[in-house]
Design a protein around this motif. Structure first.
Motif, short mmCIF file in Angstrom:
data_model
loop_
_atom_site.label_atom_id
_atom_site.label_comp_id
_atom_site.label_asym_id
_atom_site.label_seq_id
_atom_site.Cartn_x
_atom_site.Cartn_y
_atom_site.Cartn_z
N ARG A 12 -43.03 -79.64 4.13
CA ARG A 12 -43.04 -81.07 4.43
C ARG A 12 -43.85 -81.41 5.68
O ARG A 12 -44.49 -82.46 5.74
CB ARG A 12 -41.60 -81.58 4.63
CG ARG A 12 -40.71 -81.46 3.41
CD ARG A 12 -39.37 -82.12 3.68
NE ARG A 12 -38.48 -82.05 2.53
CZ ARG A 12 -37.59 -81.11 2.32
NH1 ARG A 12 -37.47 -80.13 3.20
NH2 ARG A 12 -36.82 -81.12 1.25
N SER A 13 -43.80 -80.54 6.67
CA SER A 13 -44.42 -80.87 7.95
C SER A 13 -45.68 -80.07 8.27
O SER A 13 -46.46 -80.46 9.13
CB SER A 13 -43.41 -80.64 9.08
OG SER A 13 -43.04 -79.27 9.15
N GLY A 14 -45.88 -78.95 7.58
CA GLY A 14 -46.98 -78.07 7.91
C GLY A 14 -46.55 -76.99 8.89
O GLY A 14 -45.69 -77.22 9.74
N ARG A 15 -47.15 -75.83 8.77
CA ARG A 15 -46.74 -74.69 9.59
C ARG A 15 -46.99 -74.93 11.07
O ARG A 15 -46.14 -74.64 11.92
CB ARG A 15 -47.47 -73.43 9.12
CG ARG A 15 -47.00 -72.15 9.81
CD ARG A 15 -47.87 -70.99 9.39
NE ARG A 15 -47.64 -70.67 7.99
CZ ARG A 15 -46.83 -69.70 7.57
NH1 ARG A 15 -46.16 -68.99 8.44
NH2 ARG A 15 -46.70 -69.45 6.29
N LYS A 16 -48.16 -75.49 11.41
CA LYS A 16 -48.50 -75.71 12.81
C LYS A 16 -47.50 -76.65 13.49
O LYS A 16 -47.00 -76.35 14.58
CB LYS A 16 -49.91 -76.30 12.91
CG LYS A 16 -50.34 -76.61 14.33
CD LYS A 16 -51.75 -77.20 14.35
CE LYS A 16 -52.15 -77.56 15.78
NZ LYS A 16 -53.52 -78.14 15.82
N ASN A 17 -47.19 -77.76 12.86
CA ASN A 17 -46.25 -78.72 13.44
C ASN A 17 -44.86 -78.12 13.58
O ASN A 17 -44.16 -78.36 14.57
CB ASN A 17 -46.18 -79.99 12.59
CG ASN A 17 -47.42 -80.84 12.74
OD1 ASN A 17 -48.22 -80.64 13.64
ND2 ASN A 17 -47.58 -81.81 11.85
N TYR A 18 -44.47 -77.34 12.59
CA TYR A 18 -43.14 -76.74 12.63
C TYR A 18 -43.02 -75.74 13.78
O TYR A 18 -42.04 -75.75 14.54
CB TYR A 18 -42.83 -76.04 11.30
CG TYR A 18 -41.53 -75.27 11.31
CD1 TYR A 18 -40.31 -75.92 11.49
CD2 TYR A 18 -41.53 -73.89 11.13
CE1 TYR A 18 -39.12 -75.21 11.50
CE2 TYR A 18 -40.34 -73.17 11.13
CZ TYR A 18 -39.14 -73.84 11.32
OH TYR A 18 -37.97 -73.13 11.34
N LEU A 19 -44.03 -74.87 13.94
CA LEU A 19 -43.98 -73.86 15.00
C LEU A 19 -44.02 -74.49 16.38
O LEU A 19 -43.28 -74.10 17.28
CB LEU A 19 -45.14 -72.88 14.83
CG LEU A 19 -45.11 -72.01 13.56
CD1 LEU A 19 -46.35 -71.13 13.50
CD2 LEU A 19 -43.85 -71.17 13.48
#
Length: 285
Positions: free
Chosen positions: A108-115
C-alpha cells in the motif's frame, strides 16, 4: 501512500501499544524514586547549606537525575536505559515481518516509505522513553530544590572544562539542563534503532530487544580496556568510546562536545544504513 501519512500511522502505533506504556512507566518509576531520594537528601542538608554562590549543596543543578551521579535512581537509570529504549517499538519490524503484516503495508505504501517511517517511529518512541522521565524529574525537583548557581571550584559536580555544554553550566545551568534533555532524546532514539539493523538476523523479539544493551555494555568494556592500556598516555584523558558514558552528563570520564555529537550521529547513521539498504533489497517474506 505518502511518507507523511506512513510516519503518522507508525507514530500512532508506537505511542498506543502496551510495550511503550510499560517501558515509559518503568522509566518514570525510576525517575520518581530518584526524586524521592533527592527530596530526603535535600531535606537533611537544608540547614547550614548557604555557601558562596548560594544554596549550592541543595541546588537543583546538583540533584536532578541528569547530573547528580550518586543517587540509586541515577545509577539504575543510566545503566538500564539501552534496554528501556528498545522495549517500546524496536522489535515491531521483526514482529511485522514474521506475521506478514510488513508485506501488506509495503503493497500500500511502498517499501521506501515503510522503511523510513518505521525508522522514524522507532527513533522518536525510543527517544521519548529516554528523555521524558529525565525532563519530568528536572521539573518536579524544582519544587523543593532552589535553582542556585554552582561555583566553578565546587566539588558537588563532575562537570569539567571541555565537557559537553560545560561553558554554560556554571552561568546558565537551565540551558545546560535542557540541552542535555535533548541529547538524551537523541541518544535514546539512536540506540533504539539498533534493533532495526539486526531485525533480519534475529527473529525473536525478546532477544532482539537485548541487543542495544549488550552492545553498549560491550563498548563500555572496550573503553575500559583501552583506558587501562593508555594509563600513562595523555590521550587517556580525552578519549571516550563508551556511549553509556557519553550519554551521561554526570560521568567522571571526559565527554567533549565533538565526541558526544559524533557518537549520536554514528549511532543513528550506522543502524539506518544497515537497516534501509539491506531490507530494501531483501524479500519481506
Amino acid at each position: 501512500m505518502k511518507l507523511r501519512r506512513c510516519v503518522k500511522i507508525e507514530l500512532w502505533k508506537a505511542f498506543h501499544q502496551r510495550a511503550f506504556r510499560v517501558a515509559l512507566f518503568i522509566a518514570l518509576a525510576i525517575a520518581a524514586a530518584d526524586t524521592a531520594q533527592a527530596f530526603l537528601s535535600v531535606k537533611s542538608l537544608s540547614e547550614g547549606s548557604i555557601i558562596g554562590a548560594g544554596w549550592e549543596g541543595i541546588s537543583l543543578f546538583t540533584w536532578w537525575i541528569g547530573i547528580n551521579g550518586v543517587t540509586f535512581g541515577h545509577i539504575l537509570y543510566f545503566f538500564l536505559w539501552p534496554l528501556l529504549v528498545a522495549i517500546p517499538y524496536a522489535s515491531s519490524y521483526c514482529r511485522e515481518r514474521k506475521s506478514g503484516l510488513a508485506l501488506q503495508i509495503v503493497t500500500r505504501s511502498g517499501r521506501k516509505n515503510y522503511l523510513l517511517s518505521k525508522y522514524i517511529a522507532v527513533f522518536v518512541s525510543s527517544g521519548v522513553v529516554m528523555a521524558l522521565p529525565i525532563f519530568m524529574n528536572l521539573m518536579i525537583d524544582t519544587m523543593f530544590c532552589p535553582a542556585a548557581l554552582i561555583r566553578v571550584s565546587s566539588s558537588m559536580t563532575t562537570v569539567e572544562n571541555g565537557d559537553f555544554m560545560s561553558a554554560v553550566f556554571f552561568t546558565k545551568p537551565w540551558l545546560f539542563a535542557l540541552a542535555w534533555c535533548c541529547i538524551h532524546f537523541l541518544w535514546g532514539g539512536a540506540t533504539g534503532t539498533i534493533c532495526l539493523a539486526f531485525g533480519s538476523a534475529i527473529r525473536k523479539p525478546t532477544l532482539l530487544t537485548l541487543v542495544p544493551f549488550i552492545l553498549l555494555v560491550a563498548l563500555d568494556l572496550v573503553d575500559l580496556a583501552v583506558r587501562t592500556v593508555l594509563v600513562n598516555s595523555p590521550v587517556r584523558g580525552i578519549i571516550n568510546l563508551s556511549p553509556l558514558s557519553l550519554a551521561n552528563a554526570a560521568s567522571s570520564v571526559a565527554h567533549p562536545s565533538t565526541q558526544v555529537l559524533l557518537g549520536i550521529v554514528m549511532m543513528a547513521l550506522l543502524p539506518f544504513v544497515l537497516f534501509y539498504y539491506r531490507e530494501k533489497k531483501h524479500d519481506l517474506l
